[in-house]
Design an enzyme around this catalytic site. Structure first.
Site, short mmCIF file in Angstrom:
data_model
loop_
_atom_site.label_atom_id
_atom_site.label_comp_id
_atom_site.label_asym_id
_atom_site.label_seq_id
_atom_site.Cartn_x
_atom_site.Cartn_y
_atom_site.Cartn_z
N ASP A 67 0.87 -1.19 0.00
CA ASP A 67 0.00 0.00 0.00
C ASP A 67 0.90 1.23 0.00
OD1 ASP A 67 -3.26 0.34 0.85
OD2 ASP A 67 -1.99 2.13 1.02
N CYS A 127 -14.02 -0.49 -8.00
CA CYS A 127 -15.10 0.18 -7.27
C CYS A 127 -15.48 1.48 -7.96
CB CYS A 127 -14.74 0.39 -5.80
SG CYS A 127 -13.27 1.37 -5.56
N1 SAH Z 1 -8.23 -4.06 0.10
C1 SAH Z 1 -8.49 -3.14 1.17
C2 SAH Z 1 -9.09 -1.84 0.69
C3 SAH Z 1 -8.26 -1.12 -0.34
S1 SAH Z 1 -8.65 0.55 -0.50
C4 SAH Z 1 -9.35 -3.80 2.22
O1 SAH Z 1 -9.77 -4.97 2.03
O2 SAH Z 1 -9.62 -3.20 3.24
C5 SAH Z 1 -7.39 1.10 -1.56
C6 SAH Z 1 -6.04 1.25 -0.91
O3 SAH Z 1 -5.10 1.52 -1.96
C7 SAH Z 1 -5.89 2.38 0.07
O4 SAH Z 1 -5.39 1.86 1.27
C8 SAH Z 1 -4.85 3.34 -0.55
O5 SAH Z 1 -3.95 3.85 0.41
C9 SAH Z 1 -4.13 2.43 -1.50
N2 SAH Z 1 -3.56 3.02 -2.72
C10 SAH Z 1 -4.13 3.92 -3.56
N3 SAH Z 1 -3.36 4.11 -4.65
C11 SAH Z 1 -2.28 3.28 -4.51
C12 SAH Z 1 -1.14 2.99 -5.31
N4 SAH Z 1 -0.97 3.56 -6.51
N5 SAH Z 1 -0.25 2.10 -4.86
C13 SAH Z 1 -0.41 1.50 -3.64
N6 SAH Z 1 -1.49 1.73 -2.86
C14 SAH Z 1 -2.41 2.60 -3.27
#
Ligand code: SAH
Length: 407
Positions: free
Chosen positions: A262, A351
């Site tokens: 993340d 989403c």
């Molecule tokens: N899978 C998680 C929810 C993901 S929400 C669950 O089950 O709870 C999306 C996440 O992607 C967020 O935490 C955000 O910080 C991260 N994110 C957004 N863009 C990103 C990128 N380019 N690389 C890595 N993480 C990213």
């Protein structure tokens, strides 16, 4: 016309005429009416007042909450001519919505769920999430902002929380509805900095005040369980990990190793705490990195995974952004597919409401071609029962996912 001093509403409600050539959506029971659909959009009505929508002959069509500041001029609350929109109606909808989630919640296994999901629960713009003893409330429409006290009272009576924290904030509310933010404890006790919830027996720390969304991605509960069930003995990549959701379920189901990626340090802190809370036999690796970079790096390092989960944030914020979003999903999925072992599985989600299921299918199929892998579709994912969708309101669909294996 009499005025109700409490709410500034009128009895009978002001009548707004819907243009004959623009009334079709109401006939389909779509709950939004745009200003352009009205014959004479009013300029003098306060935000949130209850109005009647009538056809050009004066016949009743629907009754809803008005907001002159919003693109969505009226949010329909009832299609019943005899139904009065008042505190009793709103309170009964709150009670019914909470009661409909009863069977989902089992205190010792799952004590967090979405209790109210806006249009689908006929409370447009209202979100309520339960985290154990605590509730988080979001009101994102003027039509509902005026019923705030009613909503809170009904929640207290039906869900019996220790406290309710309000997070009515964000661009949508300010820009599209003209509402100032309203954030803080609105009823009962202050919630602790971290509330520990249970999801299918696993424990997760939730930051109600500062966490993403209202603190946790409750919409993926069902999909986490489904993806995890195939993770026994697997080396798993949990991309876009946030607080670890998918990866911890995979570990509990017997994954040998889980790599969480993340870009957010705060998310990975939550993830680390959740790993410590849920002992399992799996090894965990946490990486603060852009997923696109990490996937490229893994390729260069010759790393492979048996299961890859891709749960990125919304790529398309609007219809206009769909083409670029599709490109992003295609590149992301292709990069992940190159890292899968033979027979490996990809669980991939979108989403973005603007990217529909058909387009998402096509994009993943194209990504497979780009990566030179043949894919076999095993399952499709969507909304869980606590995030329902009115069939008359397809805009409510946003979450979709595919589980596919490399042939
Ligand atoms: N899978 C998680 C929810 C993901 S929400 C669950 O089950 O709870 C999306 C996440 O992607 C967020 O935490 C955000 O910080 C991260 N994110 C957004 N863009 C990103 C990128 N380019 N690389 C890595 N993480 C990213």
């Amino acid at each position: 016309m009499a005025t109700d001093p409490t709410f500034g509403s009128f009895d009978p409600p002001p009548r707004l005429t819907v243009r004959r050539d623009r009334a079709e959506s109401l006939a389909r029971r779509h709950p939004w009416v745009f200003a352009g659909q009205l014959l004479h959009p009013p300029t003098n009505l306060p935000p949130g007042v209850v109005v009647d929508l009538v056809d050009e002959k004066g016949g009743f069509l629907a009754r809803g909450g008005f907001n002159g500041e919003s693109r969505i001029a009226v949010r329909v609350l009832t299609f019943e001519p005899a139904a009065t929109v008042d505190a009793a109606l709103i309170a009964s909808r709150v009670r019914d919505s909470v009661a409909r989630r009863d069977s989902l919640l089992q205190p010792d296994r799952t004590d967090a769920a979405r209790l109210i999901f806006a249009e689908a629960d006929r409370l447009p713009g209202v979100i309520v999430d339960q985290y154990g003893e605590w509730l988080v409330l979001q009101i994102l429409s003027a039509a509902m902002a005026r019923w705030r006290e009613t909503i809170v009272e009904a929640l207290v009576a039906q869900a019996r929380p220790q406290g309710i924290y309000e997070r009515s904030e964000g661009e949508d509310r300010r820009q599209h509805e003209g509402l100032a933010p309203s954030v803080g404890t609105i009823w009962g006790q202050e919630p602790p900095d971290e509330v520990v919830i249970r999801e299918d027996g696993l424990r997760f720390g939730v930051d109600l005040r500062g966490g993403q969304k209202t603190g946790f991605y409750l919409d993926q509960r069902h999909n986490r369980a489904a993806v995890a069930s195939g993770c026994g003995g697997a080396e798993v990549l949990n991309a876009f990990a946030y607080s670890g959701g998918f990866g911890l379920h995979a570990a509990a189901a017997g994954a040998t190793r889980v790599t969480h990626v993340d870009s957010s340090a705060a998310a990975l802190e939550l993830c680390a705490a959740n790993i410590a809370r849920n002992p399992s036999g799996a090894g965990h690796e946490l990486m603060q990195e852009n997923v696109f970079d990490a996937l490229r790096r893994f390729r260069a390092e010759g790393r492979a995974f048996d299961v890859i989960i891709l749960d990125p944030p919304k790529f398309a914020a609007s219809r206009q952004a769909v083409d670029r979003a599709a490109r992003g999903y295609r590149d992301l999925n292709a990069a992940a597919l190159r890292l899968l072992t033979s027979g490996g599985r990809l669980a991939t989600f979108s989403c973005s409401g603007a990217v529909d299921r058909g387009l998402f299918h096509r994009v993943v199929a194209e990504a497979a071609v780009d990566a030179g892998r043949d894919l076999r579709l095993l399952a499709e994912f969507g909304h869980p029962a606590d995030h329902p969708v009115l069939m008359s309101f397809p805009e409510g669909v946003y979450l979709k996912g595919l589980l596919a294996e490399v042939v």
